[in-house]
Design a protein around this motif. Structure first.
Motif, PDB file in Angstrom:
ATOM      1  N   LEU A 115       0.820  -1.208   0.000  1.00 14.69           N
ATOM      2  CA  LEU A 115       0.000   0.000   0.000  1.00 14.69           C
ATOM      3  C   LEU A 115       0.856   1.260   0.000  1.00 14.69           C
ATOM      4  O   LEU A 115       0.513   2.252  -0.640  1.00 14.69           O
ATOM      5  N   LEU A 116       1.988   1.205   0.674  1.00  9.14           N
ATOM      6  CA  LEU A 116       2.872   2.368   0.760  1.00  9.14           C
ATOM      7  C   LEU A 116       3.775   2.527  -0.467  1.00  9.14           C
ATOM      8  O   LEU A 116       4.433   3.549  -0.618  1.00  9.14           O
ATOM      9  N   ALA A 117       3.805   1.506  -1.312  1.00  8.57           N
ATOM     10  CA  ALA A 117       4.571   1.611  -2.568  1.00  8.57           C
ATOM     11  C   ALA A 117       3.808   2.546  -3.506  1.00  8.57           C
ATOM     12  O   ALA A 117       2.780   3.120  -3.135  1.00  8.57           O
ATOM     13  N   SER A 118       4.279   2.686  -4.697  1.00 13.70           N
ATOM     14  CA  SER A 118       3.557   3.520  -5.662  1.00 13.70           C
ATOM     15  C   SER A 118       2.182   2.916  -5.927  1.00 13.70           C
ATOM     16  O   SER A 118       1.962   1.715  -5.726  1.00 13.70           O
ATOM     17  N   HIS A 119       1.268   3.743  -6.380  1.00 10.71           N
ATOM     18  CA  HIS A 119      -0.085   3.262  -6.685  1.00 10.71           C
ATOM     19  C   HIS A 119      -0.038   2.130  -7.710  1.00 10.71           C
ATOM     20  O   HIS A 119      -0.716   1.111  -7.562  1.00 10.71           O
ATOM     21  N   ALA A 120       0.796   2.304  -8.724  1.00 14.33           N
ATOM     22  CA  ALA A 120       0.906   1.285  -9.771  1.00 14.33           C
ATOM     23  C   ALA A 120       1.418  -0.039  -9.205  1.00 14.33           C
ATOM     24  O   ALA A 120       0.921  -1.115  -9.570  1.00 14.33           O
ATOM     25  N   GLU A 121       2.390   0.018  -8.299  1.00 13.28           N
ATOM     26  CA  GLU A 121       2.927  -1.216  -7.728  1.00 13.28           C
ATOM     27  C   GLU A 121       1.901  -1.871  -6.792  1.00 13.28           C
ATOM     28  O   GLU A 121       1.778  -3.097  -6.765  1.00 13.28           O
ATOM     29  N   TYR A 122       1.140  -1.064  -6.066  1.00 14.26           N
ATOM     30  CA  TYR A 122       0.093  -1.603  -5.197  1.00 14.26           C
ATOM     31  C   TYR A 122      -0.955  -2.342  -6.026  1.00 14.26           C
ATOM     32  O   TYR A 122      -1.314  -3.487  -5.727  1.00 14.26           O
ATOM     33  N   VAL A 123      -1.423  -1.701  -7.071  1.00 12.89           N
ATOM     34  CA  VAL A 123      -2.426  -2.310  -7.949  1.00 12.89           C
ATOM     35  C   VAL A 123      -1.856  -3.590  -8.568  1.00 12.89           C
ATOM     36  O   VAL A 123      -2.531  -4.625  -8.609  1.00 12.89           O
ATOM     37  N   ALA A 124      -0.619  -3.538  -9.028  1.00 11.01           N
ATOM     38  CA  ALA A 124       0.003  -4.716  -9.633  1.00 11.01           C
ATOM     39  C   ALA A 124       0.173  -5.839  -8.612  1.00 11.01           C
ATOM     40  O   ALA A 124       0.027  -7.024  -8.955  1.00 11.01           O
ATOM     41  N   SER A 125       0.456  -5.502  -7.363  1.00 12.54           N
ATOM     42  CA  SER A 125       0.625  -6.514  -6.319  1.00 12.54           C
ATOM     43  C   SER A 125      -0.687  -7.233  -6.029  1.00 12.54           C
ATOM     44  O   SER A 125      -0.727  -8.460  -5.936  1.00 12.54           O
ATOM     45  N   VAL A 126      -1.772  -6.465  -5.880  1.00 16.85           N
ATOM     46  CA  VAL A 126      -3.079  -7.080  -5.639  1.00 16.85           C
ATOM     47  C   VAL A 126      -3.489  -7.927  -6.845  1.00 16.85           C
ATOM     48  O   VAL A 126      -3.980  -9.048  -6.695  1.00 16.85           O
ATOM     49  N   ALA A 127      -3.262  -7.426  -8.044  1.00 23.38           N
ATOM     50  CA  ALA A 127      -3.595  -8.172  -9.258  1.00 23.38           C
ATOM     51  C   ALA A 127      -2.778  -9.456  -9.352  1.00 23.38           C
ATOM     52  O   ALA A 127      -3.301 -10.511  -9.747  1.00 23.38           O
ATOM     53  N   SER A 128      -1.521  -9.398  -8.981  1.00 22.24           N
ATOM     54  CA  SER A 128      -0.666 -10.587  -9.019  1.00 22.24           C
ATOM     55  C   SER A 128      -1.129 -11.626  -8.002  1.00 22.24           C
ATOM     56  O   SER A 128      -1.120 -12.829  -8.284  1.00 22.24           O
ATOM     57  N   LEU A 129      -1.548 -11.167  -6.840  1.00 24.26           N
ATOM     58  CA  LEU A 129      -2.084 -12.079  -5.830  1.00 24.26           C
ATOM     59  C   LEU A 129      -3.328 -12.784  -6.366  1.00 24.26           C
ATOM     60  O   LEU A 129      -3.459 -14.010  -6.265  1.00 24.26           O
ATOM     61  N   LEU A 130      -4.229 -12.029  -6.950  1.00 25.38           N
ATOM     62  CA  LEU A 130      -5.446 -12.614  -7.514  1.00 25.38           C
ATOM     63  C   LEU A 130      -5.111 -13.586  -8.646  1.00 25.38           C
ATOM     64  O   LEU A 130      -5.648 -14.697  -8.703  1.00 25.38           O
ATOM     65  N   ALA A 131      -4.222 -13.197  -9.538  1.00 21.23           N
ATOM     66  CA  ALA A 131      -3.855 -14.063 -10.660  1.00 21.23           C
ATOM     67  C   ALA A 131      -3.187 -15.350 -10.178  1.00 21.23           C
ATOM     68  O   ALA A 131      -3.447 -16.436 -10.716  1.00 21.23           O
ATOM     69  N   THR A 132      -2.353 -15.250  -9.156  1.00 21.09           N
ATOM     70  CA  THR A 132      -1.680 -16.427  -8.610  1.00 21.09           C
ATOM     71  C   THR A 132      -2.692 -17.366  -7.966  1.00 21.09           C
ATOM     72  O   THR A 132      -2.641 -18.585  -8.159  1.00 21.09           O
ATOM     73  N   ALA A 133      -3.626 -16.800  -7.202  1.00 20.98           N
ATOM     74  CA  ALA A 133      -4.675 -17.615  -6.573  1.00 20.98           C
ATOM     75  C   ALA A 133      -5.519 -18.307  -7.638  1.00 20.98           C
ATOM     76  O   ALA A 133      -5.839 -19.499  -7.513  1.00 20.98           O
ATOM     77  N   ALA A 134      -5.874 -17.580  -8.690  1.00 15.56           N
ATOM     78  CA  ALA A 134      -6.673 -18.163  -9.771  1.00 15.56           C
ATOM     79  C   ALA A 134      -5.910 -19.282 -10.476  1.00 15.56           C
ATOM     80  O   ALA A 134      -6.490 -20.338 -10.788  1.00 15.56           O
ATOM     81  N   ARG A 135      -4.623 -19.074 -10.721  1.00 12.03           N
ATOM     82  CA  ARG A 135      -3.813 -20.107 -11.376  1.00 12.03           C
ATOM     83  C   ARG A 135      -3.757 -21.375 -10.514  1.00 12.03           C
ATOM     84  O   ARG A 135      -3.929 -22.491 -11.008  1.00 12.03           O
ATOM     85  N   LEU A 136      -3.552 -21.204  -9.210  1.00 10.73           N
ATOM     86  CA  LEU A 136      -3.517 -22.361  -8.312  1.00 10.73           C
ATOM     87  C   LEU A 136      -4.869 -23.072  -8.273  1.00 10.73           C
ATOM     88  O   LEU A 136      -4.935 -24.306  -8.278  1.00 10.73           O
ATOM     89  N   ALA A 137      -5.948 -22.291  -8.222  1.00  9.42           N
ATOM     90  CA  ALA A 137      -7.296 -22.878  -8.221  1.00  9.42           C
ATOM     91  C   ALA A 137      -7.539 -23.685  -9.497  1.00  9.42           C
ATOM     92  O   ALA A 137      -8.106 -24.778  -9.450  1.00  9.42           O
ATOM     93  N   ASN A 138      -7.109 -23.147 -10.618  1.00  9.19           N
ATOM     94  CA  ASN A 138      -7.267 -23.868 -11.892  1.00  9.19           C
ATOM     95  C   ASN A 138      -6.432 -25.137 -11.917  1.00  9.19           C
ATOM     96  O   ASN A 138      -6.883 -26.177 -12.420  1.00  9.19           O
ATOM     97  N   GLN A 139      -5.225 -25.084 -11.374  1.00  7.27           N
ATOM     98  CA  GLN A 139      -4.385 -26.282 -11.317  1.00  7.27           C
ATOM     99  C   GLN A 139      -5.019 -27.343 -10.432  1.00  7.27           C
ATOM    100  O   GLN A 139      -5.025 -28.529 -10.771  1.00  7.27           O
ATOM    101  N   ALA A 140      -5.586 -26.910  -9.295  1.00  3.15           N
ATOM    102  CA  ALA A 140      -6.224 -27.860  -8.378  1.00  3.15           C
ATOM    103  C   ALA A 140      -7.472 -28.466  -9.016  1.00  3.15           C
ATOM    104  O   ALA A 140      -7.734 -29.668  -8.871  1.00  3.15           O
ATOM    105  N   ALA A 141      -8.233 -27.662  -9.732  1.00  5.80           N
ATOM    106  CA  ALA A 141      -9.457 -28.145 -10.375  1.00  5.80           C
ATOM    107  C   ALA A 141      -9.136 -29.146 -11.489  1.00  5.80           C
ATOM    108  O   ALA A 141      -9.937 -30.047 -11.761  1.00  5.80           O
ATOM    109  N   ALA A 142      -7.971 -29.025 -12.098  1.00  3.86           N
ATOM    110  CA  ALA A 142      -7.579 -29.918 -13.182  1.00  3.86           C
ATOM    111  C   ALA A 142      -7.144 -31.286 -12.668  1.00  3.86           C
ATOM    112  O   ALA A 142      -7.009 -32.223 -13.459  1.00  3.86           O
ATOM    113  N   ARG A 143      -6.918 -31.409 -11.407  1.00  2.18           N
ATOM    114  CA  ARG A 143      -6.490 -32.704 -10.830  1.00  2.18           C
ATOM    115  C   ARG A 143      -7.568 -33.709 -10.818  1.00  2.18           C
ATOM    116  O   ARG A 143      -8.665 -33.594 -10.628  1.00  2.18           O
TER     117      ARG A 143
END
Length: 143
Positions: A115-143
């Motif tokens: 949050l204290l980083a630049s606005h762009a880095e904050y947004v990118a961090s939250v987006a990366s967290l969501l994308a990583t969670a989605a990727r893991l969920a998709n990998q688990a669903a494929a099992r």
């Protein structure tokens, strides 16, 4: 924002990300951010994304390392010099591992640092967290 609306938007963001609709996911996250003057609803959404990732990791790993008869916790594989890991992805990995290990102090500290980083880095961090969670969920669903 009340808890019901926060839960709805968090679930919508995750579902859209799992389906590959990152624009739709971003719309839900922006809505959370707009209605959270202190930002803590975004932190709560991040915890929701991390919970989805934790559940996926349990499926992918064959069990929870904190479960009965198991000792240990979740960890991050070492990052090789050849890996291209930017700050938002590193945030996502660290946040998920801290959350999965029940380390609320660390998840909150990581989120505050983003949050204290630049606005762009904050947004990118939250987006990366969501994308990583989605990727893991998709990998688990494929099992």
């Amino acid at each position: 924002m009340d808890q019901q609306e926060l839960s709805r938007l968090t679930s919508a963001a995750l579902a859209r990300a799992i389906d590959g609709d990152m624009d739709g996911a971003a719309t839900a996250i922006v809505e959370i951010g707009r209605n959270s003057p202190d930002g803590y609803d975004v932190y709560a959404a991040c915890c929701g994304f991390a919970e989805a990732a934790r559940q996926a990791m349990v499926t992918l790993d064959g069990g929870d390392p904190h479960g009965p008869g198991r000792e240990g916790g979740w960890g991050m594989r070492p990052i090789d010099d050849g890996d291209q890991v930017d700050a938002p992805l590193l945030f996502a990995r660290r946040f998920i591992v801290a959350y999965a290990n029940g380390d609320q102090d660390n998840t909150l500290a990581l989120w505050r640092a983003a949050l204290l980083a630049s606005h762009a880095e904050y947004v990118a961090s939250v987006a990366s967290l969501l994308a990583t969670a989605a990727r893991l969920a998709n990998q688990a669903a494929a099992r």
